[in-house]
Design a protein around this motif. Sequence first.
Motif, mmCIF file in Angstrom:
data_model
loop_
_atom_site.group_PDB
_atom_site.id
_atom_site.type_symbol
_atom_site.label_atom_id
_atom_site.label_comp_id
_atom_site.label_asym_id
_atom_site.label_seq_id
_atom_site.Cartn_x
_atom_site.Cartn_y
_atom_site.Cartn_z
ATOM 1 N N GLU A 6 20.822 -9.624 148.518
ATOM 2 C CA GLU A 6 19.648 -10.487 148.638
ATOM 3 C C GLU A 6 19.599 -11.490 147.493
ATOM 4 O O GLU A 6 20.096 -11.233 146.395
ATOM 5 C CB GLU A 6 18.354 -9.673 148.608
ATOM 6 C CG GLU A 6 18.216 -8.609 149.678
ATOM 7 C CD GLU A 6 18.591 -7.235 149.169
ATOM 8 O OE1 GLU A 6 18.100 -6.230 149.724
ATOM 9 O OE2 GLU A 6 19.402 -7.160 148.222
ATOM 10 N N LEU A 20 13.939 -16.102 151.095
ATOM 11 C CA LEU A 20 14.893 -15.057 150.742
ATOM 12 C C LEU A 20 16.115 -15.151 151.647
ATOM 13 O O LEU A 20 16.003 -15.493 152.823
ATOM 14 C CB LEU A 20 14.266 -13.674 150.881
ATOM 15 C CG LEU A 20 12.975 -13.422 150.112
ATOM 16 C CD1 LEU A 20 12.543 -11.962 150.295
ATOM 17 C CD2 LEU A 20 13.113 -13.767 148.650
ATOM 18 N N SER A 21 17.256 -14.835 151.089
ATOM 19 C CA SER A 21 18.499 -14.772 151.853
ATOM 20 C C SER A 21 19.136 -13.405 151.685
ATOM 21 O O SER A 21 18.967 -12.765 150.648
ATOM 22 C CB SER A 21 19.485 -15.842 151.369
ATOM 23 O OG SER A 21 18.960 -17.137 151.518
ATOM 24 N N CYS A 22 19.863 -12.983 152.690
ATOM 25 C CA CYS A 22 20.593 -11.719 152.637
ATOM 26 C C CYS A 22 21.978 -11.972 153.228
ATOM 27 O O CYS A 22 22.116 -12.166 154.437
ATOM 28 C CB CYS A 22 19.869 -10.645 153.420
ATOM 29 S SG CYS A 22 20.807 -9.103 153.609
ATOM 30 N N TRP A 36 13.733 -6.889 157.038
ATOM 31 C CA TRP A 36 13.242 -6.972 155.666
ATOM 32 C C TRP A 36 12.172 -5.892 155.488
ATOM 33 O O TRP A 36 11.279 -5.753 156.336
ATOM 34 C CB TRP A 36 12.633 -8.337 155.377
ATOM 35 C CG TRP A 36 13.637 -9.441 155.326
ATOM 36 C CD1 TRP A 36 13.973 -10.307 156.333
ATOM 37 C CD2 TRP A 36 14.450 -9.806 154.204
ATOM 38 N NE1 TRP A 36 14.939 -11.177 155.915
ATOM 39 C CE2 TRP A 36 15.253 -10.894 154.603
ATOM 40 C CE3 TRP A 36 14.577 -9.329 152.894
ATOM 41 C CZ2 TRP A 36 16.169 -11.519 153.746
ATOM 42 C CZ3 TRP A 36 15.490 -9.940 152.052
ATOM 43 C CH2 TRP A 36 16.268 -11.017 152.467
ATOM 44 N N THR A 78 24.271 -14.328 157.626
ATOM 45 C CA THR A 78 23.171 -14.294 156.673
ATOM 46 C C THR A 78 21.833 -14.177 157.392
ATOM 47 O O THR A 78 21.622 -14.783 158.434
ATOM 48 C CB THR A 78 23.187 -15.559 155.803
ATOM 49 O OG1 THR A 78 24.428 -15.622 155.083
ATOM 50 C CG2 THR A 78 22.047 -15.553 154.798
ATOM 51 N N TYR A 94 11.768 -6.941 147.638
ATOM 52 C CA TYR A 94 12.102 -7.134 149.035
ATOM 53 C C TYR A 94 13.546 -6.710 149.281
ATOM 54 O O TYR A 94 14.456 -7.146 148.571
ATOM 55 C CB TYR A 94 11.900 -8.584 149.438
ATOM 56 C CG TYR A 94 10.448 -8.932 149.628
ATOM 57 C CD1 TYR A 94 9.577 -9.008 148.539
ATOM 58 C CD2 TYR A 94 9.920 -9.135 150.902
ATOM 59 C CE1 TYR A 94 8.232 -9.289 148.708
ATOM 60 C CE2 TYR A 94 8.575 -9.422 151.089
ATOM 61 C CZ TYR A 94 7.740 -9.499 149.983
ATOM 62 O OH TYR A 94 6.403 -9.775 150.166
ATOM 63 N N TYR A 95 13.717 -5.870 150.306
ATOM 64 C CA TYR A 95 15.022 -5.320 150.648
ATOM 65 C C TYR A 95 15.462 -5.786 152.027
ATOM 66 O O TYR A 95 14.668 -5.816 152.963
ATOM 67 C CB TYR A 95 14.983 -3.799 150.658
ATOM 68 C CG TYR A 95 14.676 -3.157 149.339
ATOM 69 C CD1 TYR A 95 13.360 -2.863 148.975
ATOM 70 C CD2 TYR A 95 15.683 -2.829 148.435
ATOM 71 C CE1 TYR A 95 13.062 -2.273 147.764
ATOM 72 C CE2 TYR A 95 15.398 -2.224 147.224
ATOM 73 C CZ TYR A 95 14.083 -1.954 146.900
ATOM 74 O OH TYR A 95 13.785 -1.360 145.696
ATOM 75 N N CYS A 96 16.726 -6.088 152.127
ATOM 76 C CA CYS A 96 17.360 -6.398 153.393
ATOM 77 C C CYS A 96 18.027 -5.118 153.904
ATOM 78 O O CYS A 96 18.562 -4.338 153.110
ATOM 79 C CB CYS A 96 18.393 -7.486 153.143
ATOM 80 S SG CYS A 96 19.570 -7.791 154.446
ATOM 81 N N THR A 118 15.345 -7.818 145.896
ATOM 82 C CA THR A 118 15.055 -8.994 145.077
ATOM 83 C C THR A 118 13.552 -9.027 144.817
ATOM 84 O O THR A 118 12.749 -8.780 145.719
ATOM 85 C CB THR A 118 15.537 -10.283 145.763
ATOM 86 O OG1 THR A 118 15.341 -11.398 144.883
ATOM 87 C CG2 THR A 118 14.819 -10.562 147.079
#
Length: 124
Positions: A6, A20-22, A36, A78, A94-96, A118
């Motif tokens: 993330e 946010l990106s993962c 998420w 992504t 925040y978790y992916c 993140t």
Amino acid sequence: QVRLVESGGGLVQAGGSLRLSCAASGRTFQRTHMAWFRQAPGKEREFVATINWIDGGISYTDSVKGRFIISRDNAKNTLYLQMNSLKPEDTAIYYCAASGQFIPPRAESGYDYWGQGTQVTVSS
């Protein structure tokens, strides 16, 4: 092994936005959902949003509906979370997560792979 990383967290004032990106890498696996989740200080991790990787179906927890948008870029492998109108109560890690199972998409236990998280901090 599948790796999820993330990025995009940070400190923002209430009413602001973050994206946010993962990024997923590693071995290929047939994913069914990506999602998420978030964990606020002193609280359990909770579901935020999920996207069905097969048909694109989307679901949000009520507290973020109308403010957050989950999306994906298959070519870049992504997952994204656009967060608008942020509130102090959105402050959390925040978790992916990614799942290869056919499970209730809001169920944390159904996700096979997780990122490291993140931090998102929203000041009032």
